[in-house]
Design an enzyme around this catalytic site. Structure first.
Site, PDB file in Angstrom:
ATOM      1  N   LEU A 137      -3.560  -6.522  -4.525  1.00 49.22           N
ATOM      2  CA  LEU A 137      -2.725  -5.347  -4.345  1.00 49.22           C
ATOM      3  C   LEU A 137      -1.379  -5.706  -3.735  1.00 49.22           C
ATOM      4  O   LEU A 137      -1.308  -6.246  -2.625  1.00 49.22           O
ATOM      5  CB  LEU A 137      -3.452  -4.331  -3.456  1.00 49.22           C
ATOM      6  CG  LEU A 137      -2.657  -3.063  -3.106  1.00 49.22           C
ATOM      7  CD1 LEU A 137      -2.369  -2.255  -4.368  1.00 49.22           C
ATOM      8  CD2 LEU A 137      -3.418  -2.232  -2.076  1.00 49.22           C
ATOM      9  N   ASP A 138      -0.298  -5.369  -4.460  1.00 46.25           N
ATOM     10  CA  ASP A 138       1.076  -5.553  -4.002  1.00 46.25           C
ATOM     11  C   ASP A 138       1.364  -6.983  -3.561  1.00 46.25           C
ATOM     12  O   ASP A 138       2.201  -7.220  -2.676  1.00 46.25           O
ATOM     13  CB  ASP A 138       1.394  -4.575  -2.851  1.00 46.25           C
ATOM     14  CG  ASP A 138       1.436  -3.137  -3.323  1.00 46.25           C
ATOM     15  OD1 ASP A 138       1.713  -2.906  -4.506  1.00 46.25           O
ATOM     16  OD2 ASP A 138       1.191  -2.232  -2.497  1.00 46.25           O
ATOM     17  N   ARG A 139       0.676  -7.941  -4.158  1.00 49.96           N
ATOM     18  CA  ARG A 139       0.896  -9.353  -3.832  1.00 49.96           C
ATOM     19  C   ARG A 139       1.346 -10.146  -5.051  1.00 49.96           C
ATOM     20  O   ARG A 139       1.386 -11.376  -4.999  1.00 49.96           O
ATOM     21  CB  ARG A 139      -0.395  -9.973  -3.270  1.00 49.96           C
ATOM     22  CG  ARG A 139      -0.891  -9.328  -1.986  1.00 49.96           C
ATOM     23  CD  ARG A 139       0.010  -9.623  -0.820  1.00 49.96           C
ATOM     24  NE  ARG A 139      -0.501  -9.032   0.420  1.00 49.96           N
ATOM     25  CZ  ARG A 139       0.137  -9.072   1.581  1.00 49.96           C
ATOM     26  NH1 ARG A 139       1.302  -9.672   1.665  1.00 49.96           N
ATOM     27  NH2 ARG A 139      -0.383  -8.494   2.661  1.00 49.96           N
ATOM     28  N   GLY A 168       0.806  -1.213   0.000  1.00 46.32           N
ATOM     29  CA  GLY A 168       0.000   0.000   0.000  1.00 46.32           C
ATOM     30  C   GLY A 168       0.842   1.268   0.000  1.00 46.32           C
ATOM     31  O   GLY A 168       2.024   1.254  -0.322  1.00 46.32           O
TER      32      GLY A 168
END
Length: 305
Positions: free
Chosen positions: A229-231, A203
């Site tokens: 998200l961001d994974r 994030g």
């Protein structure tokens, strides 16, 4: 032997029965020899990419495109036919907001010949980096609507145009969260640089999170963008120590941005040079990027004492 003429057909939409059979049968009937087929379903979204040799095509390209569009309409799917032949030089879109360090690093590596690619277009959600694009002779488009769906629709329509059809989308500090529908459409073709050692501090404001939490190690991560998200699968990451006795937040941000430039450039070069591949959601290297000795392990970083 007749040389191959490879095209790529992409099909996307809500998952339903009969999609694969419909399109593969259509391509076969038109004389297209299927060389590769990849399909996946995520959260009820279906995506299929087919690479085929059209050297034996029995209809015109326009006719093939019309038949594909007709089939897609019946199934309420979207279809695109990419006929651009590879010249060996991959083309990318840079998506930016206002921070220049990441896109400037990519452009510098291209100029130096270390990244064998070209930037076809720069896309922003703000106007700050238009002068950079204009200075480099790169088309710049700004989509700044507060309605995310409108922006993404415009970006998709732009990237559908032949002159902006790209092999790779680079989020060069693009400070917007892309929707699952967008990322799924380009899965495996979007690289992001995140200012932390993912999975830590996903994030926004990752450096501040690390600094405020008293972390002694921070870093940056280049990864493929997915619907989570961001994974997404991690391509490459590096770290640096934080000296809690003297480093300010500004020191951490400055050192982090220097690291971001190197990591993003390296990840893009690895993609362009086809030095990596994904299997079951994990990135594998064909050769180690550490072989040049430029990235020591965290445990071997210089002591801060």
């Amino acid at each position: 032997m007749t040389p191959k003429k490879i095209v790529e057909v992409s099909v996307i939409g809500k998952d339903k029965k009969g999609v694969i059979a419909t399109f593969t049968s259509l391509l076969f009937d038109c004389g297209v020899n299927i060389e590769d087929l990849e399909q996946t379903v995520r959260e009820d979204f279906f995506l299929m990419r087919v690479k085929g040799d059209i050297s034996g095509l029995t209809v015109s390209l326009t006719g093939l495109e019309g038949l594909l569009s007709e089939a897609a309409k019946k199934l309420d799917m979207e279809v695109s036919l990419n006929t651009r032949q590879s010249s060996g030089i991959k083309r990318m879109a840079l998506m930016v907001t206002k921070e220049a360090h990441a896109p400037e690093a990519i452009l510098a590596e291209i100029k130096a010949g270390r990244i064998q690619a070209e930037v076809a277009v720069m896309i922003g959600n703000r106007e700050e980096l238009r002068p950079l694009a204009e200075r480099e002779g790169i088309p710049f488009f700004c989509f700044s609507s507060k309605i995310k769906e409108e922006n993404e629709h415009n970006i998709i329509e732009l990237l559908r145009q032949p002159e902006y059809n790209v092999d790779l989308i680079v989020l060069a500090r693009y400070m917007q969260i892309l929707s699952p529908e967008f990322t799924f459409r380009y899965e495996g073709k979007i690289i992001n640089i995140h200012p932390s050692l993912l999975p830590a501090y996903p994030g926004a404001r990752a450096y501040r999170q690390a600094y405020d939490n008293g972390s002694t190690v921070a870093g940056a991560t280049a990864h493929f963008v997915t619907m989570d998200l961001d994974r997404g699968p991690i391509i490459y990451q590096e770290a640096f120590y934080i000296d809690k006795s003297s480093d300010t937040l500004q020191d951490v941000v400055r050192r982090g941005q220097d690291l971001e430039k190197r990591i993003l450039s390296r990840a893009v070069r690895m993609f362009v040079d086809e030095e990596l591949y994904m299997h079951w959601g994990k990135v594998y290297w064909r050769k180690s990027p550490y072989s040049d000795g430029t990235c020591p392990e965290v445990g071997h970083l210089p002591s801060i004492s």
